[in-house]
Design an enzyme around this catalytic site. Structure first.
Site, PDB file in Angstrom:
ATOM      1  N   GLU A  21       3.817   9.360  -0.729  1.00  0.00           N
ATOM      2  CA  GLU A  21       2.446   9.202  -1.227  1.00  0.00           C
ATOM      3  C   GLU A  21       1.899  10.476  -1.869  1.00  0.00           C
ATOM      4  O   GLU A  21       1.303  10.430  -2.941  1.00  0.00           O
ATOM      5  CB  GLU A  21       1.535   8.767  -0.058  1.00  0.00           C
ATOM      6  CG  GLU A  21       0.075   8.666  -0.425  1.00  0.00           C
ATOM      7  CD  GLU A  21      -0.796   8.195   0.744  1.00  0.00           C
ATOM      8  OE1 GLU A  21      -0.253   7.861   1.826  1.00  0.00           O
ATOM      9  OE2 GLU A  21      -2.034   8.160   0.567  1.00  0.00           O
ATOM     10  N   GLU A  30       0.868  -1.185   0.000  1.00  0.00           N
ATOM     11  CA  GLU A  30       0.000   0.000   0.000  1.00  0.00           C
ATOM     12  C   GLU A  30       0.904   1.234   0.000  1.00  0.00           C
ATOM     13  O   GLU A  30       1.793   1.377   0.853  1.00  0.00           O
ATOM     14  CB  GLU A  30      -0.909  -0.014   1.242  1.00  0.00           C
ATOM     15  CG  GLU A  30      -1.846   1.175   1.267  1.00  0.00           C
ATOM     16  CD  GLU A  30      -3.117   0.923   2.067  1.00  0.00           C
ATOM     17  OE1 GLU A  30      -3.362  -0.223   2.484  1.00  0.00           O
ATOM     18  OE2 GLU A  30      -3.868   1.897   2.262  1.00  0.00           O
ATOM     19  N   GLU A  64       5.157   9.634  13.716  1.00  0.00           N
ATOM     20  CA  GLU A  64       5.103   8.834  12.484  1.00  0.00           C
ATOM     21  C   GLU A  64       5.342   9.745  11.287  1.00  0.00           C
ATOM     22  O   GLU A  64       4.624  10.727  11.084  1.00  0.00           O
ATOM     23  CB  GLU A  64       3.739   8.132  12.357  1.00  0.00           C
ATOM     24  CG  GLU A  64       3.654   7.262  11.108  1.00  0.00           C
ATOM     25  CD  GLU A  64       2.369   6.423  11.027  1.00  0.00           C
ATOM     26  OE1 GLU A  64       1.778   6.095  12.078  1.00  0.00           O
ATOM     27  OE2 GLU A  64       1.966   6.100   9.895  1.00  0.00           O
ATOM     28  N   ASP A  97      -2.758  14.327   6.788  1.00  0.00           N
ATOM     29  CA  ASP A  97      -2.229  13.049   6.309  1.00  0.00           C
ATOM     30  C   ASP A  97      -1.008  13.235   5.405  1.00  0.00           C
ATOM     31  O   ASP A  97      -1.137  13.124   4.178  1.00  0.00           O
ATOM     32  CB  ASP A  97      -3.322  12.292   5.555  1.00  0.00           C
ATOM     33  CG  ASP A  97      -2.912  10.859   5.245  1.00  0.00           C
ATOM     34  OD1 ASP A  97      -1.927  10.399   5.836  1.00  0.00           O
ATOM     35  OD2 ASP A  97      -3.582  10.218   4.418  1.00  0.00           O
ATOM     36  N   LYS A 146      -3.572  -0.034  13.791  1.00  0.00           N
ATOM     37  CA  LYS A 146      -4.514   0.976  13.288  1.00  0.00           C
ATOM     38  C   LYS A 146      -5.904   0.479  13.672  1.00  0.00           C
ATOM     39  O   LYS A 146      -6.327  -0.579  13.209  1.00  0.00           O
ATOM     40  CB  LYS A 146      -4.367   1.071  11.774  1.00  0.00           C
ATOM     41  CG  LYS A 146      -5.389   1.942  11.056  1.00  0.00           C
ATOM     42  CD  LYS A 146      -5.029   2.066   9.571  1.00  0.00           C
ATOM     43  CE  LYS A 146      -6.034   2.902   8.801  1.00  0.00           C
ATOM     44  NZ  LYS A 146      -5.631   3.095   7.387  1.00  0.00           N
ATOM     45  N   ASN A 197      -3.143  -1.568   7.617  1.00  0.00           N
ATOM     46  CA  ASN A 197      -4.432  -2.093   7.151  1.00  0.00           C
ATOM     47  C   ASN A 197      -4.220  -3.598   7.090  1.00  0.00           C
ATOM     48  O   ASN A 197      -3.821  -4.148   6.075  1.00  0.00           O
ATOM     49  CB  ASN A 197      -4.802  -1.537   5.768  1.00  0.00           C
ATOM     50  CG  ASN A 197      -5.254  -0.089   5.862  1.00  0.00           C
ATOM     51  OD1 ASN A 197      -5.795   0.351   6.882  1.00  0.00           O
ATOM     52  ND2 ASN A 197      -5.023   0.669   4.811  1.00  0.00           N
ATOM     53  N   GLU A 229     -10.443   4.454   9.099  1.00  0.00           N
ATOM     54  CA  GLU A 229     -10.614   4.072   7.693  1.00  0.00           C
ATOM     55  C   GLU A 229     -11.106   2.624   7.558  1.00  0.00           C
ATOM     56  O   GLU A 229     -10.568   1.850   6.771  1.00  0.00           O
ATOM     57  CB  GLU A 229      -9.313   4.298   6.923  1.00  0.00           C
ATOM     58  CG  GLU A 229      -8.887   5.758   6.935  1.00  0.00           C
ATOM     59  CD  GLU A 229      -7.662   6.078   6.093  1.00  0.00           C
ATOM     60  OE1 GLU A 229      -6.824   5.187   5.906  1.00  0.00           O
ATOM     61  OE2 GLU A 229      -7.559   7.232   5.628  1.00  0.00           O
ATOM     62  N   TRP A 279     -13.099  13.561   2.288  1.00  0.00           N
ATOM     63  CA  TRP A 279     -12.216  13.001   1.262  1.00  0.00           C
ATOM     64  C   TRP A 279     -12.298  13.839  -0.021  1.00  0.00           C
ATOM     65  O   TRP A 279     -11.660  13.529  -1.009  1.00  0.00           O
ATOM     66  CB  TRP A 279     -12.585  11.523   0.960  1.00  0.00           C
ATOM     67  CG  TRP A 279     -12.185  10.579   2.058  1.00  0.00           C
ATOM     68  CD1 TRP A 279     -11.427  10.861   3.154  1.00  0.00           C
ATOM     69  CD2 TRP A 279     -12.524   9.182   2.167  1.00  0.00           C
ATOM     70  NE1 TRP A 279     -11.276   9.740   3.946  1.00  0.00           N
ATOM     71  CE2 TRP A 279     -11.942   8.692   3.358  1.00  0.00           C
ATOM     72  CE3 TRP A 279     -13.268   8.296   1.394  1.00  0.00           C
ATOM     73  CZ2 TRP A 279     -12.078   7.372   3.784  1.00  0.00           C
ATOM     74  CZ3 TRP A 279     -13.397   6.978   1.810  1.00  0.00           C
ATOM     75  CH2 TRP A 279     -12.805   6.516   2.994  1.00  0.00           C
TER      76      TRP A 279
HETATM   77  C1  GCV Z   1      -2.287   2.451   5.401  1.00  0.00           C
HETATM   78  C2  GCV Z   1      -3.670   7.385   4.251  1.00  0.00           C
HETATM   79  C3  GCV Z   1      -3.256   6.486   3.134  1.00  0.00           C
HETATM   80  C4  GCV Z   1      -3.651   5.055   3.411  1.00  0.00           C
HETATM   81  C5  GCV Z   1      -3.024   4.637   4.745  1.00  0.00           C
HETATM   82  C6  GCV Z   1      -3.516   5.592   5.819  1.00  0.00           C
HETATM   83  C7  GCV Z   1      -2.908   5.280   7.177  1.00  0.00           C
HETATM   84  O1  GCV Z   1      -5.044   7.488   4.311  1.00  0.00           O
HETATM   85  O2  GCV Z   1      -3.810   6.930   1.922  1.00  0.00           O
HETATM   86  O3  GCV Z   1      -3.185   4.256   2.362  1.00  0.00           O
HETATM   87  O4  GCV Z   1      -3.347   3.319   5.053  1.00  0.00           O
HETATM   88  O5  GCV Z   1      -3.165   6.900   5.471  1.00  0.00           O
HETATM   89  O6  GCV Z   1      -1.946   5.929   7.521  1.00  0.00           O
HETATM   90  O7  GCV Z   1      -3.405   4.410   7.861  1.00  0.00           O
END
Ligand code: GCV
Length: 692
Positions: free
Chosen positions: A396, A170, A390, A368, A290, A213, A294, A546
């Protein structure tokens, strides 16, 4: 001179090429006749291997490597105890402050010769010290009178891999996962060792193997055996493994009717699972989780809170010395309509309610990993709970592996930011390293940018961010410039012209990226899903927050999210004097202007330009910087090996085109809100989207 030797980037910053300065080479050759590594452990063997690989290459001649007593000029690597057994005691003993991983590098006269001693309490400290010594040679430092004592400022320095069990990653932009789960535990890819070497060389001491995730199978016995095989590889390099569990695993894996953390059967299931993990991986680092974010399951599904969930898992880990990293990346907008405020509201009331081995893990900013965010207000708000910072190494939202963007400056801006939690000087760094509130543990986590690509990170410049993360995690007082300098010398060249030019590129690249993507505090303008390329008009997501229009709020009146006391009042989550500063248009730093304020298009900025003019200026400046980078890179063609040169050249061209697209799409879009007579753009067809 034409540099023709082809390189593919696999060696990262551990290339070990002879430097450009003849005097230094002579000095190194005189000082290093012999190398003695004391000890017989796997780590001692790794040190021997590294020195035997590096020194002949750096000195351009053979170097004797032995375990005997030194004679003449030698480098001696051994724990303090091992040195003492050889009759070598340190002239000045600073060892009490070293801790487990800290090292000393000392020049010391002994018998007929001068020794360079690399020492510490543990063998891992010797490995980290050895890499530091090699870095001195790689960066052409004077090594005649060494007196270095170095210990990590942060205890847990972890790479977080968002790697899925099917090998996908991811937000990974450099191929597939490094971990070949299908072939583990039997096939050990040699690349695992090189990964561990690279991490150890910059002091990283943990790897969270799977995506936050999470897939529940990662906790199955089959996968734990695979994780244990990886742990066996990483251990002698000083790295522990961590896993990201799925909170509802007691149901999916254990067949229980609930995963409610207050249910004793659930706690007992976790306790047994953790015992199983420690039987397989005795030095297991802990969990990173987590939860209720989400779509991930968590304690709130059963009406419990984050502390209930964290404490139940922490209780299972505690007897084994494991850590629980509980992520605060939550944004339930039933809590507050401003996403930026949600995590603070959920977590601050829980301060003081977490067990001792819980660390709340907070992203650098409240949204984010955007190109620039103010520091997350939680980082100044929890006194009794250790907080992990973090950071996202994988880019990204910053052009992924296609853009050259060095993040050292971004992370320094965050670490050096003053939270004013205990008056001035209460920096994020001091919160994270535990010194502000005297916490005995401290952690920092970087979302990894590694993958199966031959050059590890997709772009030959992306390892600079892996490197910078490790170096800052070890010592957050280092400057972004010093780190860039080290990385360039080790990765590209010690030629001062090359170093200077590349340093200017690296240091300018983050400010430029902010400017061509999201200047003046704009944020969240990227295309949905893959998050590459611009789409400020986006307004079709299933959740309001979003949508990009939710963030910029462009209208005829102006642009920006009003988080002042007249708006969402997110400013109230910061301590004075920041809260007042961010609250007022006149005092809000321009870099965060549209983050905290909704500003009229005609408002004048410090440059004398109106907001609309300044936006145009910024977008254009960002694009121009990328064009300049291309010119600089081309001027270095003969200094850089052909394969890496061409790869970077092509990516820079792509970055320039993408930066132009950002400028066109964003200015075109925002221009529609501005009357033509004030210089607004004519409403226009949407510029073509860039697909990733
Ligand atoms: C691992 C953002 C990213 C997700 C990520 C999330 C997180 O939303 O787009 O891909 O998921 O952060 O940090 O948990």
């Amino acid at each position: 001179m034409m540099n023709t030797r082809d390189e593919d980037g696999y060696e990262l910053w551990l290339r070990y090429r002879v430097g450009h300065e003849p005097d230094r080479l002579a000095q190194y050759r005189a000082a290093i006749n012999q190398v003695i590594v004391l000890g017989t452990s796997a780590t001692a063997d790794i040190i021997r291997g590294e020195l035997s690989r590096a020194l002949p290459a750096l000195l351009d001649r053979e170097v004797r490597c032995s375990t005997h007593k030194p004679d003449g000029q030698a480098v001696v690597v051994g724990t303090l105890m091992a040195l003492a057994a050889l009759g070598i005691t340190l002239a000045q003993d600073q060892s009490s402050r070293l801790g487990e991983e800290g090292f000393l590098i000392r020049s010391q006269r002994a018998g007929h010769g001068n020794l360079i001693l690399i020492t510490g309490h543990s063998e891992v400290s010797l490995l980290i010290g050895t890499f530091h010594f090699l870095r001195l040679l790689q960066t052409q430092q004077d090594i005649r009178l060494l007196d270095i004592a170095s210990s990590p400022r942060i205890r847990h320095r972890i790479l977080s891999h968002w790697d899925n069990l099917d090998g996908s990653i991811e937000r990974g932009y450099a191929g597939r996962s490094l971990w070949n789960w299908d072939e583990l535990p039997h096939t050990i890819d040699p690349r695992y060792y090189d990964y561990a070497r690279a991490c150890a060389s910059i002091g990283i001491n943990g790897a969270a193997l799977n995506n936050v995730n999470a897939q529940v199978e990662s906790l199955s016995t089959d996968y734990l055996i695979k994780a244990a095989a990886l742990a066996d590889v990483l251990r002698p390099y000083g790295l522990r493994v961590y896993l990201s569990p799925l909170f509802s695993a007691p149901m999916q894996l254990g067949g229980l009717p609930t995963s409610d953390p207050r249910d004793p059967a659930v706690a007992a299931w976790w306790q047994k699972k953790v015992e199983e993990i420690y039987r397989l991986i005795p030095d297991f680092g802990g969990f990173q989780i987590k939860a209720n974010s989400e779509g991930q399951p968590g304690p709130r599904d059963d009406g419990a809170n984050h502390a209930d969930g964290a404490n139940m898992l922490a209780a299972a880990l505690e007897p084994h010395g494991g850590l629980l990293l509980w992520r605060a990346f939550v944004y339930d907008t039933t809590i507050d309509a401003d996403r930026a405020k949600c995590a603070y509201q959920e977590f601050v009331p829980l301060d003081g309610k977490f067990r001792r081995n819980v660390v709340v893990q907070v992203k650098n900013g409240p949204i984010d990993f955007q190109p620039r965010e103010p520091f997350h207000p939680l980082l100044g708000a929890m006194e009794q709970t250790p907080l992990a910072l973090e950071l996202q190494i994988t880019q990204e939202y910053l052009g992924q592996s296609l853009h050259l963007v060095y993040l050292g400056g971004m992370w320094k801006e965050i670490l050096d930011a003053d939270t004013y939690a205990q008056g001035s000087g209460s920096t994020v760094a001091r919160m994270v390293d535990g010194s502000l509130y005297q916490h005995s543990t401290s952690s920092i986590v970087g979302v990894a940018n590694t993958g199966s690509d031959r050059n590890w990170c997709g772009h030959h410049f992306a390892p600079a961010n892996w490197y910078a993360f490790g170096r800052l995690a070890w010592d957050h007082t280092l400057s972004a410039e010093t780190i860039a300098d080290e990385w360039i010398r080790a990765t590209w060249s010690n030629d001062s012209r090359v170093v200077d030019q590349l340093k200017a590129m690296l240091l300018g690249s983050w400010p430029a990226c902010i400017d061509y993507m999201t200047p003046l505090g704009l944020h969240h303008l990227m295309q949905e899903g893959h998050h590459y390329g611009p789409d400020p008009a986006f307004n079709a997501a299933p959740r309001q927050d979003w949508n990009n229009v939710y963030y910029h709020r462009a209208a005829a009146t102006g642009v920006g999210f009003d988080r002042s006391s007249r708006g969402s009042n997110a400013v109230s989550q910061y301590h004075s004097p920041l809260r007042e500063q961010f609250d007022q248009l006149a005092t809000c730093p321009e870099k965060f202007l549209l983050w905290f304020q909704h500003v009229s298009w005609t408002h004048r900025l410090s440059s004398g330009r109106t907001l609309w003019e300044e936006l145009q200026q910024r977008y254009t400046g960002g694009v121009e910087f990328v064009a300049e980078m291309i010119g600089v890179w081309q001027s270095l063609e003969t200094d850089i090996d052909p394969q890496r040169y061409e790869h970077v050249r092509q990516r820079l061209m792509q970055q320039r085109d993408n930066a132009r697209l950002w400028r066109e799409v964003c200015l075109n879009y925002f221009g529609r809100f501005i009357p033509r007579e004030k210089g607004g753009a004519a409403p226009d067809q949407p510029a073509s989207h860039h697909s990733r």
